[in-house]
Design an enzyme around this catalytic site. Structure first.
Site, PDB file in Angstrom:
ATOM      1  N   GLU A   1      49.046  27.936  38.507  1.00 48.92           N
ATOM      2  CA  GLU A   1      49.703  28.810  37.545  1.00 48.92           C
ATOM      3  C   GLU A   1      51.165  28.425  37.396  1.00 48.92           C
ATOM      4  OE1 GLU A   1      48.737  32.364  39.759  1.00 48.92           O
ATOM      5  OE2 GLU A   1      50.820  32.628  40.382  1.00 48.92           O
TER       6      GLU A   1
ATOM      7  N   HIS B   1      52.990  32.280  47.801  1.00 43.62           N
ATOM      8  CA  HIS B   1      53.924  32.818  46.818  1.00 43.62           C
ATOM      9  C   HIS B   1      53.790  34.332  46.707  1.00 43.62           C
ATOM     10  CE1 HIS B   1      50.168  32.297  44.531  1.00 43.62           C
ATOM     11  NE2 HIS B   1      50.589  33.303  43.777  1.00 43.62           N
TER      12      HIS B   1
ATOM     13  N   ARG C   1      45.016  37.237  49.876  1.00 44.71           N
ATOM     14  CA  ARG C   1      46.225  37.899  50.367  1.00 44.71           C
ATOM     15  C   ARG C   1      46.493  37.511  51.818  1.00 44.71           C
ATOM     16  NH1 ARG C   1      43.629  42.574  48.437  1.00 44.71           N
ATOM     17  NH2 ARG C   1      44.110  42.976  46.249  1.00 44.71           N
TER      18      ARG C   1
END
Length: 302
Positions: free
Chosen positions: A111, A168, A188
Site C-alpha cells: 500500500e 506500520h 495485528r
C-alpha cells in the site's frame, strides 16, 4: 465509459467524523474508512451512472473485462480508501502475495499513503529499530514495543510507500488517501491493550506477523518526481508492479492521457469538470471514478 462509484463506509474503533469534509453522509461518529474505489467482497462500490448503474464494481469486473483492458487477473487488483485516524491504529503488518494466497485466499497487501491532513506533531510507525529476527522476536515476546517500533513525524502532503512486510501504524490525527492492493488481510502486532464497546481486546496475530515481517523495509523515504505539464503541476510518487500513483494540480484545462488501460481517479480538493468523449461531468472533492479503456478523449477543467 466513466464509472462513478458510491463510497462504502466502515466503522472502526479508531474512526471519527473527519470524512464529513468530503460531503459524505457518514453512518456514525466512528467512521474510520471510506472505501472509495473497491471491488473487494467486504465492501464493493455501487456504480452510479451509465448502463451498469446499480451494479457493483466486482460484478462489472467479471461481466465486462474489456472495460479494463482485458486484464487477466481474477480479482480487481486495487482498492482506494480515505482513512480518518481520529485515534491511533493498531501496529500491524500485511503479507505479500505468496503468503496471502496460501493462507488467506486473496492478494497480499502492498500500500501507500498520501497525507491529506495531519495535526501538529502527528506521527506514524514505520519499521522497527532492530536488524535481526532474534531481537525482533525477543522484543515482541517480552512486550517491549516502545523499544521495537520506529516512529516518524508526518505533515500534510507527505507520501509513504508501505510494501508488504513493513511494520506500520497510522497515528492519531491523520487523514490519509490510501492506494493498496485489493486485500483486507491485516496482522495485528500491538493494539495498546484497548477494548471495544463490549470490553474485549481485539485479536492479535503474532505468529503470522513473525512469519511475514520484512526487516529490510524500514526506510519511509520515496523519491517523488515533480514537473509541470502544460502549466499544471504533476507529481509521480511511485510506480511499480502494483500501482502508479500520481497527483495533478489542475489550473485551467488539461488534456489527459491515461497511463494505463484503465485509471482510478480521486478528487481530493476543489471542483471542476471532466470531459470524456464529448460528455461533460461535474466533479468535486470527494468524488471517485474509473476511466476505462473506452475513455480516450479526456480533459479535466479546474
Amino acid at each position: 465509459m466513466v464509472l462513478f462509484l458510491k463510497p462504502v463506509f466502515q466503522e472502526r474503533i479508531w474512526g471519527g467524523t473527519a470524512l464529513r469534509q468530503f460531503g459524505y453522509d457518514i453512518p456514525n461518529e466512528r467512521t474510520g474508512e471510506c472505501w472509495a474505489i473497491s471491488a473487494h467482497p467486504n465492501g464493493p462500490n455501487i456504480i452510479e451512472n451509465g448502463p451498469y448503474q446499480g451494479e457493483t464494481l466486482d460484478v462489472v469486473w467479471h461481466k465486462d473485462r474489456a472495460l479494463f483492458g482485458n486484464d487477466a487477473r481474477e480479482a480487481f487488483p486495487l482498492l482506494t480508501k480515505i482513512l480518518d485516524a481520529n485515534d491511533k491504529l493498531s501496529v500491524q503488518v500485511h503479507p505479500d502475495d505468496d503468503y496471502a494466497r496460501k493462507h488467506e485466499g486473496e492478494y497480499g497487501k502492498t500500500e501507500c499513503w498520501y497525507i491529506l491532513d495531519a495535526k501538529e506533531g502527528a506521527e506514524i510507525i514505520y519499521g522497527v529499530n532492530v536488524e535481526h529476527y532474534d531481537d525482533l522476536n525477543r522484543l515482541i515476546d517480552s512486550n517491549r514495543f516502545d523499544d521495537l517500533f520506529k516512529k516518524v513525524k508526518v505533515k500534510t502532503g507527505d507520501f509513504f510507500y508501505v510494501p508488504a512486510g513493513t511494520v506500520h501504524a497510522i497515528g492519531e490525527g491523520i487523514l490519509i488517501l490510501e492506494t493498496q492492493q485489493s486485500s483486507d488481510t491485516t496482522y495485528r502486532i500491538y493494539d495498546y491493550d484497548r477494548t471495544d464497546q463490549n470490553g474485549k481486546k481485539r485479536e492479535l496475530h503474532l505468529a503470522q506477523s513473525k512469519d511475514v515481517i520484512d526487516m529490510k523495509t524500514s526506510n519511509p523515504n520515496t523519491q517523488p518526481i515533480h514537473d509541470r505539464r502544460d502549466g499544471h503541476r504533476h507529481t509521480q510518487f511511485v510506480s511499480n508492479a502494483f500501482f502508479t500513483v500520481e497527483k495533478w494540480e489542475i489550473d485551467g484545462q488539461l488534456d489527459f492521457e491515461k497511463p494505463h488501460d484503465y485509471c482510478l481517479v480521486s478528487v481530493i480538493e476543489g471542483t471542476g469538470r471532466l470531459i470524456v468523449n464529448g460528455n461533460i461531468y461535474e466533479v468535486n472533492k470527494g468524488r471517485h471514478f474509473i476511466l476505462t479503456t473506452d475513455d480516450q478523449d479526456i480533459q479535466f477543467e479546474g
